[in-house]
Design a protein around this motif. Structure first.
Motif, PDB file in Angstrom:
ATOM      1  N   VAL A 158      -6.988   1.976   3.366  1.00 33.15           N
ATOM      2  CA  VAL A 158      -6.336   1.474   4.378  1.00 33.15           C
ATOM      3  C   VAL A 158      -7.271   0.819   5.543  1.00 33.15           C
ATOM      4  O   VAL A 158      -8.146   1.712   5.893  1.00 33.15           O
ATOM      5  CB  VAL A 158      -5.396   2.586   5.036  1.00 33.15           C
ATOM      6  CG1 VAL A 158      -4.727   2.140   6.401  1.00 33.15           C
ATOM      7  CG2 VAL A 158      -4.341   2.919   3.866  1.00 33.15           C
ATOM      8  N   ILE A 193      -5.812  -2.675  -2.141  1.00 29.32           N
ATOM      9  CA  ILE A 193      -5.434  -1.952  -3.023  1.00 29.32           C
ATOM     10  C   ILE A 193      -6.132  -2.651  -4.378  1.00 29.32           C
ATOM     11  O   ILE A 193      -5.990  -3.757  -4.672  1.00 29.32           O
ATOM     12  CB  ILE A 193      -4.107  -2.042  -3.445  1.00 29.32           C
ATOM     13  CG1 ILE A 193      -3.396  -1.675  -1.890  1.00 29.32           C
ATOM     14  CG2 ILE A 193      -3.627  -1.215  -4.309  1.00 29.32           C
ATOM     15  CD1 ILE A 193      -2.203  -2.597  -1.598  1.00 29.32           C
ATOM     16  N   LYS A 203      -5.183   7.167  -1.568  1.00 30.85           N
ATOM     17  CA  LYS A 203      -5.282   6.672  -0.178  1.00 30.85           C
ATOM     18  C   LYS A 203      -6.565   7.176   0.412  1.00 30.85           C
ATOM     19  O   LYS A 203      -6.771   8.435   0.523  1.00 30.85           O
ATOM     20  CB  LYS A 203      -4.056   6.833   0.747  1.00 30.85           C
ATOM     21  CG  LYS A 203      -2.924   6.024   0.314  1.00 30.85           C
ATOM     22  CD  LYS A 203      -2.133   6.250   1.460  1.00 30.85           C
ATOM     23  CE  LYS A 203      -0.807   5.286   1.521  1.00 30.85           C
ATOM     24  NZ  LYS A 203      -0.212   5.423   2.786  1.00 30.85           N
ATOM     25  N   LYS A 204      -7.266   6.252   0.979  1.00 29.55           N
ATOM     26  CA  LYS A 204      -8.462   6.478   1.804  1.00 29.55           C
ATOM     27  C   LYS A 204      -8.433   5.504   2.925  1.00 29.55           C
ATOM     28  O   LYS A 204      -8.133   4.413   2.918  1.00 29.55           O
ATOM     29  CB  LYS A 204      -9.571   6.174   0.755  1.00 29.55           C
ATOM     30  CG  LYS A 204      -9.641   7.080  -0.253  1.00 29.55           C
ATOM     31  CD  LYS A 204     -11.237   7.915  -0.318  1.00 29.55           C
ATOM     32  CE  LYS A 204     -11.068   8.784  -1.420  1.00 29.55           C
ATOM     33  NZ  LYS A 204     -12.118   9.523  -1.401  1.00 29.55           N
ATOM     34  N   ASN A 234      -2.512  12.758  -3.927  1.00 27.77           N
ATOM     35  CA  ASN A 234      -1.404  12.191  -4.415  1.00 27.77           C
ATOM     36  C   ASN A 234      -0.260  13.122  -4.842  1.00 27.77           C
ATOM     37  O   ASN A 234       0.682  12.649  -5.336  1.00 27.77           O
ATOM     38  CB  ASN A 234      -1.927  11.375  -5.704  1.00 27.77           C
ATOM     39  CG  ASN A 234      -1.938   9.842  -5.168  1.00 27.77           C
ATOM     40  OD1 ASN A 234      -1.567   9.424  -4.022  1.00 27.77           O
ATOM     41  ND2 ASN A 234      -2.271   8.957  -6.141  1.00 27.77           N
ATOM     42  N   ALA A 288      -4.138  -3.351   3.990  1.00 31.05           N
ATOM     43  CA  ALA A 288      -4.989  -2.349   3.170  1.00 31.05           C
ATOM     44  C   ALA A 288      -5.276  -3.389   2.148  1.00 31.05           C
ATOM     45  O   ALA A 288      -4.838  -4.133   1.811  1.00 31.05           O
ATOM     46  CB  ALA A 288      -3.835  -1.314   2.460  1.00 31.05           C
ATOM     47  N   GLU A 327       0.797  -1.255  -0.007  1.00 30.24           N
ATOM     48  CA  GLU A 327      -0.063  -0.042   0.003  1.00 30.24           C
ATOM     49  C   GLU A 327       0.908   1.230  -0.135  1.00 30.24           C
ATOM     50  O   GLU A 327       0.499   2.404  -0.483  1.00 30.24           O
ATOM     51  CB  GLU A 327      -1.075   0.017   1.209  1.00 30.24           C
ATOM     52  CG  GLU A 327      -0.420   0.121   2.505  1.00 30.24           C
ATOM     53  CD  GLU A 327       0.004  -1.087   3.073  1.00 30.24           C
ATOM     54  OE1 GLU A 327       0.107  -2.135   2.506  1.00 30.24           O
ATOM     55  OE2 GLU A 327       0.533  -1.084   4.269  1.00 30.24           O
ATOM     56  N   LYS A 328       2.031   1.010   0.340  1.00 33.27           N
ATOM     57  CA  LYS A 328       2.877   2.307   0.637  1.00 33.27           C
ATOM     58  C   LYS A 328       3.217   2.835  -0.869  1.00 33.27           C
ATOM     59  O   LYS A 328       3.475   3.972  -1.030  1.00 33.27           O
ATOM     60  CB  LYS A 328       4.060   1.948   1.447  1.00 33.27           C
ATOM     61  CG  LYS A 328       4.106   2.021   2.982  1.00 33.27           C
ATOM     62  CD  LYS A 328       5.314   2.128   3.494  1.00 33.27           C
ATOM     63  CE  LYS A 328       5.023   2.325   5.129  1.00 33.27           C
ATOM     64  NZ  LYS A 328       5.953   2.445   5.909  1.00 33.27           N
ATOM     65  N   PHE A 381      -3.119  10.901   2.808  1.00 36.20           N
ATOM     66  CA  PHE A 381      -4.503  10.781   2.382  1.00 36.20           C
ATOM     67  C   PHE A 381      -5.004  11.952   1.698  1.00 36.20           C
ATOM     68  O   PHE A 381      -5.868  11.949   0.893  1.00 36.20           O
ATOM     69  CB  PHE A 381      -5.421  10.333   3.573  1.00 36.20           C
ATOM     70  CG  PHE A 381      -4.991   8.970   4.131  1.00 36.20           C
ATOM     71  CD1 PHE A 381      -5.811   7.923   3.746  1.00 36.20           C
ATOM     72  CD2 PHE A 381      -4.161   8.983   5.190  1.00 36.20           C
ATOM     73  CE1 PHE A 381      -5.498   6.818   4.389  1.00 36.20           C
ATOM     74  CE2 PHE A 381      -3.845   7.755   5.989  1.00 36.20           C
ATOM     75  CZ  PHE A 381      -4.628   6.601   5.267  1.00 36.20           C
ATOM     76  N   THR A 387      -6.361   2.860  -2.857  1.00 33.19           N
ATOM     77  CA  THR A 387      -5.644   2.245  -1.666  1.00 33.19           C
ATOM     78  C   THR A 387      -6.611   2.284  -0.307  1.00 33.19           C
ATOM     79  O   THR A 387      -6.444   3.585   0.142  1.00 33.19           O
ATOM     80  CB  THR A 387      -4.288   2.694  -1.303  1.00 33.19           C
ATOM     81  OG1 THR A 387      -3.561   2.610  -2.683  1.00 33.19           O
ATOM     82  CG2 THR A 387      -3.761   2.006  -0.250  1.00 33.19           C
TER      83      THR A 387
END
Lengths: 280, 202
Positions: free
Chosen positions: B20, B13, A48-49, B56, B11, A41-42, B53, B18
């Motif tokens: 988490v 994906i 990202k959420k 990006n 997570a 995920e990194k 978050f 993604t």
């Protein structure tokens, strides 16, 4: 198709080794422990959420509903950003005055197109946005040629000169004011018959000579003894003529009560007219 | 076809997001009530943890960083608020901090919705995200105005943007001085009204 008897091709098949006799020929592939895989995920590069399974999970973390769909300021602040034409800074479009480029309808003008403000924003036609303030617009009126929407000017299919756009400088603001007040008058009279169940985010329109704030947030108790926020608009800042209307159609303690869930457009219009006349 | 979903310990994906899963470290503890200074530190750390978050894009993340630093370290919120609402008593700071962290968490959260099952809170979260996005855009405008500014060599009486937007809030006091003041000032004033209603401190 004829069936070939098995003994004809039996020797061609490889015999399966019995389970008990099976030896591992290849070494077992070890479990992947590289952080490249386990912490994918990194560096996935996707947006990202935080993930919640459902409503009950999000509530279990103590997250509550702010009721933003019933909140004027949240609605205005969340509208999409547009560039203001005088200072080229972006601002949510509900704060701004929308100008529309239309084919000219009045016969007496020799110009092909006209640029005029509208009170209800819509996507139809080409638009540009300027600051919603009487003082500033009357100062900027001489440079109003730069308010022509950018997309039509830069378009490959452009079919006019900037000189072909008529801007009625003398009546520009007066017409806008008239449209605003007419529309607001009708809407307020209609809203005065709405049901009186104050909820958070609802609006009271008053005319208070003493008050020195155009907008005020008042915390009070609702009928079911809950703390709610009412927004109080003071029409003193718009003009003295509104006193009569507010008093005639009064349906609440201080003025006209407007419910946000019923009359969102009226309330946005109220904000617009107050912001337009604000002079400080 | 949405592509494959990769599942790791923390997570999920998929092709666009993604998600988490374990999110305790992004929340303020609810059980205990810490002292104000430690609560502020907790909130600061959590808001910084939420940075990946926010966006990006590096540029937006930097804006968010600067915004947090300014809010926590430099801002004179009392003055700013007094310009708009006067001296009405304010909500307790603890509550404001908790609500603000909640606001940002809501803005970055995701609920799986299908056509049949919609969640009311998801609409609320979307509005939070749009407001946060607009606040950051406005913040970027302010920061670039401050970065672009060069003090004039001849006239000494001009005021630097930092002084206007960050220190004295002249843009909120004299809205109609210029279109620039009006645009930034009206936005800030409305943000204060929103804060008053939600008891946040954005």
């Amino acid at each position: 198709m004829p069936i070939i008897p098995k003994d004809l091709y039996k020797n061609l098949l490889i015999n399966r080794v019995q389970d008990s006799a099976r030896v591992s020929i290849l070494p077992r592939v070890p479990h992947l422990t590289s952080p490249l895989v386990t912490k994918f995920e990194k560096w996935s590069g996707k947006r990202k959420k935080l993930f919640f399974k459902d409503e009950s999970q999000i509530h279990s973390y103590g997250i509550k509903d702010f009721g933003l769909s019933n909140n004027l300021f949240a609605q205005i602040l969340s509208s999409p950003m547009r560039s203001e034409r005088n200072c080229k800074t972006k601002m949510p479009k509900d704060f701004l005055m929308q100008l529309k480029l239309n084919l000219s309808q009045t016969g007496n003008s020799s110009k092909l197109l006209e640029l005029a403000p509208v009170i209800q924003h819509s996507k139809f036609n080409k638009n540009s946005y300027v600051v919603n303030s009487r003082d500033l617009l009357s100062q900027q009126m001489n440079s109003s040629a730069k308010w022509v929407p950018m997309p039509v000017l830069t378009s490959q299919m452009r079919y006019f000169q900037v000189q072909d756009v008529a801007i009625d400088k003398a009546n520009f603001l007066r017409k806008y004011e008239e449209m605003l007040s007419l529309s607001l008058r009708d809407r307020l009279i209609k809203a005065s018959s709405s049901r009186l169940e104050p909820q958070s985010g609802d609006v009271v329109v008053c005319f208070d000579e003493e008050s020195n704030k155009p907008i005020e947030i008042r915390r009070c108790e609702s009928t079911s003894d809950k703390k709610i926020n009412l927004i109080v608009f003071n029409l003193k800042y718009v003009g003295p003529t509104w006193d009569q209307l507010v008093n005639e159609h009064k349906n609440y303690k201080e003025g006209i009560f407007v419910k946000f869930s019923d009359d969102e457009k009226t309330i946005k219009l109220l904000y617009r007219i107050l912001a337009y006349h604000y002079t400080h | 076809m949405a592509g494959r979903t990769v599942i790791t310990k923390n997570a999920l994906i998929n092709s666009t997001l993604t998600l988490v899963k374990y999110s305790e470290k992004y929340f303020l503890p609810t059980s205990e009530t810490p002292h104000l200074p430690s609560l502020i530190r907790m909130a600061y750390r959590r808001l910084f943890r939420l940075k990946p978050f926010i966006s990006n894009r590096k540029m937006v993340r930097t804006t968010y960083e600067e915004y947090l630093r300014y809010k926590f370290r430099n801002e004179d919120y009392e003055t700013k608020r007094a310009i708009v609402v006067g001296d009405i008593p304010k909500a307790p700071l603890q509550e404001e901090i908790r609500n603000s962290v909640m606001f940002v968490v809501k803005a970055v959260s995701h609920l799986p919705e299908t056509k049949e099952s919609k969640f009311a809170i998801a609409r609320d979260n979307t509005t939070c995200r749009q407001i946060l996005k607009n606040i950051l855009t406005m913040e970027y405008e302010k920061q670039s105005l401050m970065a672009k500014y060069q003090p004039p060599t001849k006239r000494k009486d001009t005021v630097a943007p930092y002084h206007i937007f960050r220190k004295e809030f002249i843009h909120m006091r004299q809205l109609n001085k210029s279109a620039q003041y009006r645009v930034v000032g009206e936005f800030d004033i409305c943000t204060i009204y929103l804060n008053e209603m939600l008891r946040t401190r954005l």
